[in-house]
Design an enzyme around this catalytic site. Structure first.
Site, mmCIF file in Angstrom:
data_model
loop_
_atom_site.group_PDB
_atom_site.id
_atom_site.type_symbol
_atom_site.label_atom_id
_atom_site.label_comp_id
_atom_site.label_asym_id
_atom_site.label_seq_id
_atom_site.Cartn_x
_atom_site.Cartn_y
_atom_site.Cartn_z
ATOM 1 N N CYS A 185 -11.820 12.293 -4.620
ATOM 2 C CA CYS A 185 -11.169 12.591 -3.928
ATOM 3 C C CYS A 185 -11.776 14.183 -3.414
ATOM 4 C CB CYS A 185 -9.706 13.418 -3.562
ATOM 5 S SG CYS A 185 -8.994 11.845 -4.248
ATOM 6 N N CYS A 240 -11.221 3.986 0.125
ATOM 7 C CA CYS A 240 -9.253 4.581 0.367
ATOM 8 C C CYS A 240 -9.246 4.530 1.781
ATOM 9 C CB CYS A 240 -9.631 5.610 -0.230
ATOM 10 S SG CYS A 240 -10.173 6.845 -0.067
#
Ligand code: FES
Length: 142
Positions: free
Chosen positions: A104, A35
């Site tokens: 995350c 990402c």
């Protein structure tokens, strides 16, 4: 049900401990190659206690919320408890993250571990390098 919990939204909108510690004695940076998000953690450690912690995160809302919550969870704590902080504990403290956003929270766990490893290195304290597992990027839905 909303995709993100109130706690995630709160820590995303009002992140705690954002910034840089100029005289940090442990700094850890990690990134996710997939990402492209990057997280940097600064630690000020005295007598095995995390006296201060700050972060800079160039990333998604979940990464910012995870950084904020993780720093809150380790601030003022002994190094030993910071080392035990898992990404799952960070996600739980945020009342959960969507499955595809769990990576995350991994950034937060890994950035803290790298910062502590950096502290050990700078201070010349021997440590078990194998215990600091490398950040594994690119796991879909982890
Ligand atoms: Fe990569 Fe959140 S999407 S850290």
């Amino acid at each position: 049900m909303a995709l993100y919990s109130d706690k995630v939204m709160d820590h995303f909108r009002n992140p705690r401990n954002v910034g840089v510690i100029e005289d940090a004695n442990g700094v850890g940076e990690v990134g996710n190659a997939k990402c492209g998000d990057i997280m940097k953690i600064y630690l000020k450690i005295e007598d095995d206690i995390i006296k201060d912690v700050k972060f800079e995160t160039f990333g998604c809302g979940s990464a910012i919320a995870s950084s904020s919550m993780a720093t809150e969870l380790i601030k003022g704590k002994p190094l030993s408890s910071a080392l035990e902080l898992t990404n799952k504990a960070v996600a739980e403290a945020l009342d959960g993250l969507p499955a595809y956003k769990m990576h995350c929270s991994v950034l937060a766990e890994e950035a803290i571990k790298r910062a502590i490893a950096d502290y050990y290195k700078r201070a010349g304290i021997p440590y078990d390098e194998a215990a600091f597992r490398e950040f594994e990027c690119c796991h879909d839905g982890e």
